[in-house]
Design a protein around this motif. Structure first.
Motif, short mmCIF file in Angstrom:
data_model
loop_
_atom_site.label_atom_id
_atom_site.label_comp_id
_atom_site.label_asym_id
_atom_site.label_seq_id
_atom_site.Cartn_x
_atom_site.Cartn_y
_atom_site.Cartn_z
N LYS A 36 0.93 -1.15 0.20
CA LYS A 36 0.06 -0.10 -0.20
C LYS A 36 0.92 1.17 0.13
O LYS A 36 1.68 1.45 0.60
CB LYS A 36 -0.76 0.25 1.17
N ILE A 37 0.60 1.54 -1.12
CA ILE A 37 1.83 3.10 -0.60
C ILE A 37 0.90 3.89 -1.25
O ILE A 37 -1.04 4.97 -1.92
CB ILE A 37 2.53 3.20 -2.29
N HIS A 38 0.59 5.41 -0.23
CA HIS A 38 0.20 7.04 -0.79
C HIS A 38 0.97 7.96 0.18
O HIS A 38 1.89 8.22 0.82
CB HIS A 38 -0.58 7.11 0.75
N ALA A 39 0.41 9.16 -0.72
CA ALA A 39 1.31 10.47 -0.22
C ALA A 39 -0.08 11.40 -0.35
O ALA A 39 -0.98 11.16 -0.67
CB ALA A 39 2.13 10.75 -1.50
N PRO A 40 0.17 12.54 0.29
CA PRO A 40 -0.99 13.66 0.45
C PRO A 40 -0.85 14.33 -0.64
O PRO A 40 0.03 14.58 -1.77
CB PRO A 40 0.46 14.75 1.68
N MET A 41 -2.53 13.96 -1.63
CA MET A 41 -2.79 15.07 -2.61
C MET A 41 -2.63 13.88 -3.60
O MET A 41 -2.04 14.33 -4.99
CB MET A 41 -2.15 15.98 -2.57
#
Length: 214
Positions: A36-41
């Motif tokens: 799972k990979i995420h970053a702001p915006m």
């Protein structure tokens, strides 16, 4: 795992993998795993994969932006721009990352009426806004027969003897001062688009002469 943007948070099997750049190397037991990979915006990326013996898995993940960009221009100098009540600078100004959704734009400039509107930003959209502010000023020419009179408008010093320039629409307090003279205050009302010539009052001296013979 090659990740863009490089500062995205990477999780494998719910555990965060600490990394310093865009390449992430992880050793895992054989079998099924989940990343799972995420970053702001950015939109969250999730994927399941299988680790097999003597086989290296390589993934390149470019997160999809969940933001747009915004360029704001105005017809007024020194216009200050606010997005959602946060000052971002003076126009013209560009914001490269504005989150998807609705935002409130506020523009404030000297001698212009304040402008406020709601905009909507879509993912990957490059929105340009030219905001025409409505003038809110007139011009005044103040003069005195005494070149030494100090002119104050709304408590701020503007010059001696005479002054001319823009003033916002409405009532302003003009105070005339000179050393050893009685100060005088007048109210002036500025109308949109008008030029007013205003003769300032003469100040009365309050000093005399003292002669002493010893």
């Amino acid at each position: 795992i090659n990740v863009s943007p490089a500062d995205a948070d990477v999780y494998v099997d719910e555990q965060r993998i600490v990394h310093d750049d865009e390449s992430v190397v992880v050793e895992l037991a054989y079998g099924e795993h989940k990343m799972k990979i995420h970053a702001p915006m950015y939109f969250v990326y999730e994927q399941k994969f299988i680790v097999e013996k003597n086989k290296e898995n390589t993934f390149t993940v470019n997160l999809i932006p969940n933001f747009g960009s915004l360029l704001i221009m105005t017809n007024a100098k020194e216009a200050v721009i606010y997005i959602d009540n946060v000052e971002i600078g003076k126009a013209p100004i560009s914001q490269e990352k504005v989150s998807v959704g609705t935002h409130t734009i506020k523009v404030i400039a000297p001698f212009y009426k304040q402008h406020e509107e709601t905009i909507s930003i879509k993912a990957n959209e490059k929105l340009q806004k030219m905001i025409e502010l409505e003038p809110n000023y007139g011009e005044a020419k103040l003069f005195s027969t005494d070149s030494n009179v100090q002119i104050y408008i709304d408590g701020k010093f503007y010059g001696k003897g005479k002054w001319e320039g823009k003033l916002s629409v409405g009532t302003h307090i003009v105070e005339c001062k000179r050393e050893s003279h009685q100060s005088e205050t007048i109210n002036i009302f500025i109308r949109q688009g008008e030029i007013q010539n205003i003769c300032l009052p003469q100040l009365e001296a309050y000093y005399g002469c003292l002669k002493i013979n010893v």
